[in-house]
Write a protein that holds these residues in place. Structure first.
Motif, short mmCIF file in Angstrom:
data_model
loop_
_atom_site.label_atom_id
_atom_site.label_comp_id
_atom_site.label_asym_id
_atom_site.label_seq_id
_atom_site.Cartn_x
_atom_site.Cartn_y
_atom_site.Cartn_z
N LYS A 71 2.29 -14.77 0.24
CA LYS A 71 2.95 -15.09 -1.03
C LYS A 71 2.39 -14.30 -2.21
O LYS A 71 3.00 -14.26 -3.27
CB LYS A 71 2.89 -16.59 -1.31
CG LYS A 71 1.54 -17.16 -1.62
CD LYS A 71 1.67 -18.66 -1.86
CE LYS A 71 0.33 -19.30 -2.13
NZ LYS A 71 0.46 -20.73 -2.35
N TYR A 72 1.27 -13.63 -2.02
CA TYR A 72 0.67 -12.83 -3.08
C TYR A 72 0.96 -11.33 -2.93
O TYR A 72 0.57 -10.53 -3.78
CB TYR A 72 -0.85 -13.06 -3.14
CG TYR A 72 -1.19 -14.50 -3.45
CD1 TYR A 72 -1.08 -14.99 -4.75
CD2 TYR A 72 -1.59 -15.38 -2.45
CE1 TYR A 72 -1.38 -16.31 -5.04
CE2 TYR A 72 -1.88 -16.71 -2.74
CZ TYR A 72 -1.78 -17.17 -4.03
OH TYR A 72 -2.06 -18.47 -4.33
N CYS A 73 1.63 -10.96 -1.87
CA CYS A 73 1.94 -9.55 -1.62
C CYS A 73 3.00 -9.08 -2.61
O CYS A 73 4.06 -9.68 -2.74
CB CYS A 73 2.43 -9.35 -0.19
SG CYS A 73 2.69 -7.62 0.24
N ILE A 74 2.70 -7.96 -3.30
CA ILE A 74 3.64 -7.43 -4.29
C ILE A 74 4.17 -6.05 -3.90
O ILE A 74 5.00 -5.49 -4.60
CB ILE A 74 3.00 -7.37 -5.69
CG1 ILE A 74 1.72 -6.52 -5.69
CG2 ILE A 74 2.73 -8.78 -6.20
CD1 ILE A 74 1.16 -6.24 -7.06
N GLY A 75 3.68 -5.49 -2.79
CA GLY A 75 4.17 -4.19 -2.34
C GLY A 75 3.25 -3.57 -1.32
O GLY A 75 2.32 -4.20 -0.82
N GLU A 76 3.54 -2.30 -1.03
CA GLU A 76 2.73 -1.54 -0.08
C GLU A 76 2.11 -0.35 -0.79
O GLU A 76 2.67 0.19 -1.74
CB GLU A 76 3.59 -1.02 1.07
CG GLU A 76 4.07 -2.08 2.00
CD GLU A 76 4.86 -1.52 3.17
OE1 GLU A 76 5.17 -0.31 3.18
OE2 GLU A 76 5.18 -2.30 4.07
N LEU A 77 0.96 0.05 -0.29
CA LEU A 77 0.29 1.23 -0.82
C LEU A 77 1.10 2.46 -0.46
O LEU A 77 1.45 2.65 0.70
CB LEU A 77 -1.12 1.32 -0.24
CG LEU A 77 -2.05 2.33 -0.87
CD1 LEU A 77 -2.31 2.00 -2.34
CD2 LEU A 77 -3.37 2.35 -0.11
N GLU A 78 1.43 3.26 -1.46
CA GLU A 78 2.24 4.44 -1.18
C GLU A 78 1.38 5.54 -0.59
O GLU A 78 0.16 5.54 -0.72
CB GLU A 78 2.95 4.93 -2.44
CG GLU A 78 2.07 5.66 -3.43
CD GLU A 78 2.85 6.16 -4.64
OE1 GLU A 78 4.03 5.86 -4.79
OE2 GLU A 78 2.22 6.84 -5.46
N GLY A 79 2.03 6.47 0.08
CA GLY A 79 1.32 7.59 0.67
C GLY A 79 0.97 7.35 2.12
O GLY A 79 1.40 6.37 2.73
N GLU A 80 0.16 8.25 2.66
CA GLU A 80 -0.22 8.17 4.07
C GLU A 80 -1.07 6.94 4.32
O GLU A 80 -1.90 6.58 3.51
CB GLU A 80 -1.00 9.42 4.48
CG GLU A 80 -0.17 10.67 4.48
CD GLU A 80 -0.96 11.85 4.99
OE1 GLU A 80 -1.85 11.66 5.84
OE2 GLU A 80 -0.69 12.96 4.53
N HIS A 81 -0.85 6.35 5.46
CA HIS A 81 -1.69 5.22 5.85
C HIS A 81 -2.99 5.74 6.43
O HIS A 81 -3.00 6.63 7.27
CB HIS A 81 -0.97 4.33 6.88
CG HIS A 81 0.22 3.64 6.31
ND1 HIS A 81 0.14 2.79 5.23
CD2 HIS A 81 1.52 3.68 6.66
CE1 HIS A 81 1.33 2.33 4.95
NE2 HIS A 81 2.20 2.85 5.80
N THR A 82 -4.10 5.14 6.02
CA THR A 82 -5.39 5.59 6.49
C THR A 82 -5.59 5.34 7.98
O THR A 82 -6.46 5.95 8.58
CB THR A 82 -6.54 4.91 5.71
OG1 THR A 82 -6.37 3.50 5.77
CG2 THR A 82 -6.56 5.37 4.27
N GLU A 83 -4.81 4.45 8.57
CA GLU A 83 -4.96 4.20 10.01
C GLU A 83 -4.60 5.45 10.81
O GLU A 83 -4.97 5.58 11.97
CB GLU A 83 -4.11 3.02 10.45
CG GLU A 83 -2.61 3.31 10.40
CD GLU A 83 -1.78 2.06 10.21
OE1 GLU A 83 -2.31 1.06 9.73
OE2 GLU A 83 -0.59 2.11 10.52
N MET A 84 -3.87 6.37 10.17
CA MET A 84 -3.48 7.60 10.84
C MET A 84 -4.57 8.66 10.69
O MET A 84 -4.46 9.74 11.24
CB MET A 84 -2.15 8.09 10.28
CG MET A 84 -1.02 7.10 10.51
SD MET A 84 0.46 7.45 9.56
CE MET A 84 1.09 8.85 10.44
#
Length: 113
Positions: A71-84
Motif C-alpha cells: 500500500k506504500y508503493c508509489i512506483g518503480e525505480l527507472e533504468g536498469e535493474h541491478t539484479e541484472m
C-alpha cells in the motif's frame, strides 16, 4: 502503467517528514508509516532517500510485512535493474582474479624469458 521514478528523485525524499526508499526496485513512500514501524522511526530515516533492499533483507521481514508494504508503493525505480548486474562483492572478486592472473603472467615471463 507503473510510474517510473529516478534514483535522483528518490534521493530528494530523505527526511522523516518526506521519506522514500527503494526496496527490490520498487519505490515506497513511508512518510506516513514511520510512526507505525515496529523498529522505530530512526531505522527508516537512516535509509531514507536510498536503496534499502539490503537493509530490508538483512532484518528478515515477515510475509505480513512484505504484504503491508504494497500500500506504500508509489512506483518503480527507472533504468536498469541491478539484479541484472553483478553484485559489488562479485565484481571485486572478478577484478582481483584478473589482476592476480596478469601479475602471474608477467612474473612467469620475467622468470622464464
Amino acid at each position: 502503467m507503473v510510474k517510473q521514478i529516478s534514483l535522483a528523485e528518490v534521493k530528494e525524499h530523505n527526511t522523516a517528514t518526506d521519506l522514500w526508499v527503494v526496496i527490490d526496485h520498487k519505490v515506497y513512500d513511508l512518510t506516513k508509516f514511520r510512526d507505525e514501524h515496529p523498529g522505530g522511526e530512526d531505522v527508516l530515516v537512516e535509509v531514507a532517500g536510498r536503496d534499502a533492499t539490503k537493509d530490508f533483507d538483512e532484518v528478515g521481514h515477515s510475509q505480513d510485512a512484505k504484504d503491508m508494504m504494497k500500500k506504500y508503493c508509489i512506483g518503480e525505480l527507472e533504468g536498469e535493474h541491478t539484479e541484472m548486474q553483478l553484485p559489488v562483492r562479485e565484481i571485486g572478486i572478478t577484478v582481483g582474479a584478473v589482476i592476480i592472473g596478469v601479475v602471474a603472467v608477467l612474473l612467469v615471463k620475467k622468470i622464464f624469458f
